[in-house]
Structures are given as structure tokens and as C-alpha cells.
Design a protein around this motif. Sequence first.
Motif, mmCIF file in Angstrom:
data_model
loop_
_atom_site.group_PDB
_atom_site.id
_atom_site.type_symbol
_atom_site.label_atom_id
_atom_site.label_comp_id
_atom_site.label_asym_id
_atom_site.label_seq_id
_atom_site.Cartn_x
_atom_site.Cartn_y
_atom_site.Cartn_z
ATOM 1 N N LYS A 11 -15.007 12.000 4.393
ATOM 2 C CA LYS A 11 -15.706 13.235 4.722
ATOM 3 C C LYS A 11 -16.536 13.056 5.991
ATOM 4 N N ALA A 12 -17.142 11.891 6.148
ATOM 5 C CA ALA A 12 -17.987 11.640 7.309
ATOM 6 C C ALA A 12 -17.196 11.639 8.606
ATOM 7 N N THR A 13 -15.906 11.297 8.548
ATOM 8 C CA THR A 13 -15.104 11.209 9.772
ATOM 9 C C THR A 13 -14.121 12.366 9.920
ATOM 10 N N ALA A 14 -14.109 13.275 8.977
ATOM 11 C CA ALA A 14 -13.129 14.365 9.003
ATOM 12 C C ALA A 14 -13.208 15.209 10.272
ATOM 13 N N THR A 15 -14.384 15.337 10.848
ATOM 14 C CA THR A 15 -14.535 16.158 12.046
ATOM 15 C C THR A 15 -14.464 15.342 13.336
ATOM 16 N N ASP A 16 -14.302 14.041 13.223
ATOM 17 C CA ASP A 16 -14.224 13.171 14.394
ATOM 18 C C ASP A 16 -12.805 13.228 14.967
ATOM 19 N N PRO A 17 -12.636 13.766 16.166
ATOM 20 C CA PRO A 17 -11.283 13.907 16.717
ATOM 21 C C PRO A 17 -10.578 12.565 16.917
ATOM 22 N N GLY A 18 -11.322 11.492 17.089
ATOM 23 C CA GLY A 18 -10.717 10.175 17.250
ATOM 24 C C GLY A 18 -10.066 9.656 15.985
ATOM 25 N N CYS A 19 -10.395 10.247 14.857
ATOM 26 C CA CYS A 19 -9.861 9.816 13.567
ATOM 27 C C CYS A 19 -8.686 10.664 13.104
ATOM 28 N N ALA A 20 -8.368 11.706 13.824
ATOM 29 C CA ALA A 20 -7.354 12.668 13.376
ATOM 30 C C ALA A 20 -6.004 12.008 13.109
ATOM 31 N N ALA A 21 -5.531 11.155 13.984
ATOM 32 C CA ALA A 21 -4.222 10.527 13.800
ATOM 33 C C ALA A 21 -4.223 9.612 12.579
ATOM 34 N N TRP A 22 -5.313 8.882 12.380
ATOM 35 C CA TRP A 22 -5.404 7.981 11.226
ATOM 36 C C TRP A 22 -5.452 8.773 9.922
ATOM 37 N N LEU A 23 -6.214 9.857 9.916
ATOM 38 C CA LEU A 23 -6.302 10.695 8.719
ATOM 39 C C LEU A 23 -4.964 11.353 8.411
ATOM 40 N N GLU A 24 -4.218 11.703 9.449
ATOM 41 C CA GLU A 24 -2.884 12.267 9.247
ATOM 42 C C GLU A 24 -1.962 11.220 8.627
ATOM 43 N N GLU A 25 -2.053 9.998 9.113
ATOM 44 C CA GLU A 25 -1.262 8.903 8.543
ATOM 45 C C GLU A 25 -1.643 8.675 7.084
ATOM 46 N N LEU A 26 -2.908 8.815 6.779
ATOM 47 C CA LEU A 26 -3.397 8.663 5.416
ATOM 48 C C LEU A 26 -2.799 9.744 4.508
ATOM 49 N N ASP A 27 -2.570 10.934 5.046
ATOM 50 C CA ASP A 27 -1.925 12.003 4.274
ATOM 51 C C ASP A 27 -0.501 11.626 3.881
ATOM 52 N N PHE A 28 0.181 10.885 4.746
ATOM 53 C CA PHE A 28 1.564 10.500 4.475
ATOM 54 C C PHE A 28 1.671 9.231 3.648
ATOM 55 N N ASN A 29 0.689 8.353 3.747
ATOM 56 C CA ASN A 29 0.691 7.088 3.017
ATOM 57 C C ASN A 29 -0.533 7.008 2.122
ATOM 58 N N ASP A 30 -0.408 7.542 0.928
ATOM 59 C CA ASP A 30 -1.491 7.498 -0.045
ATOM 60 C C ASP A 30 -1.828 6.027 -0.331
ATOM 61 N N PRO A 31 -3.073 5.616 -0.121
ATOM 62 C CA PRO A 31 -3.413 4.205 -0.309
ATOM 63 C C PRO A 31 -3.258 3.718 -1.758
ATOM 64 N N PHE A 32 -3.175 4.644 -2.701
ATOM 65 C CA PHE A 32 -3.006 4.244 -4.094
ATOM 66 C C PHE A 32 -1.538 4.083 -4.484
ATOM 67 N N THR A 33 -0.625 4.513 -3.616
ATOM 68 C CA THR A 33 0.801 4.350 -3.904
ATOM 69 C C THR A 33 1.548 3.645 -2.768
ATOM 70 N N ALA A 34 0.893 3.420 -1.650
ATOM 71 C CA ALA A 34 1.530 2.777 -0.495
ATOM 72 C C ALA A 34 1.915 1.335 -0.827
ATOM 73 N N THR A 35 2.892 0.830 -0.111
ATOM 74 C CA THR A 35 3.254 -0.579 -0.265
ATOM 75 C C THR A 35 2.130 -1.434 0.314
ATOM 76 N N ARG A 36 2.175 -2.704 0.000
ATOM 77 C CA ARG A 36 1.175 -3.643 0.531
ATOM 78 C C ARG A 36 1.168 -3.610 2.057
ATOM 79 N N GLU A 37 2.348 -3.579 2.650
ATOM 80 C CA GLU A 37 2.470 -3.581 4.106
ATOM 81 C C GLU A 37 1.905 -2.291 4.714
ATOM 82 N N GLU A 38 2.227 -1.154 4.097
ATOM 83 C CA GLU A 38 1.713 0.121 4.601
ATOM 84 C C GLU A 38 0.192 0.180 4.512
ATOM 85 N N LEU A 39 -0.354 -0.300 3.410
ATOM 86 C CA LEU A 39 -1.800 -0.288 3.247
ATOM 87 C C LEU A 39 -2.460 -1.248 4.229
#
Length: 73
Positions: A11-39
Motif C-alpha cells: 500500500k505504501a508503494t502503490a502510488t510510487d511510479p517507480g514501483c509500477a512494473a514490479w507491482l505488475e509483475e507481482l500481479d502475474f506471479n503471486d508470491p504464495f504460489t510462485a515457484t522458488r525461482e520466480e519468487l
Amino acid sequence: MTTIETMHPLKATATDPGCAAWLEELDFNDPFTATREELDQLIQAAPSQRLADWARGIFDFREMLAIVTGKPF
């Protein structure tokens, strides 16, 4: 009183434009189901230490869960 330091890292970084690409990647790779390598890639690519620590906590949790259950991670 809620400050950036006490707010959830996502939530703290949701409005930070520098984090947008990482947050988008997080949408595609859920950290609770991602492989070890993806996480691990999410951790390495985190735009801030706070987000890297948050993702690392999930990694550690999943690693412990694998140890306790005997299921691979």
C-alpha cells in the motif's frame, strides 16, 4: 496515526511510479504460489529494500512450510 513506515509495504508503494512494473509483475506471479525461482526473481528485482524484505518473508514462510510438510518448494 498511519505513516509510510507503519503502512503495509504494498500500500505504501502503490502510488510510487517507480514501483509500477514490479507491482505488475507481482500481479502475474503471486508470491504464495510462485515457484522458488520466480519468487527469488521478485526479491532481486524489488524496487526497495522494504519490498524485498516483504517478499523474503514470504519466501522464508514457504521454505518453512515445505520443511514441516515435506512437500517441495
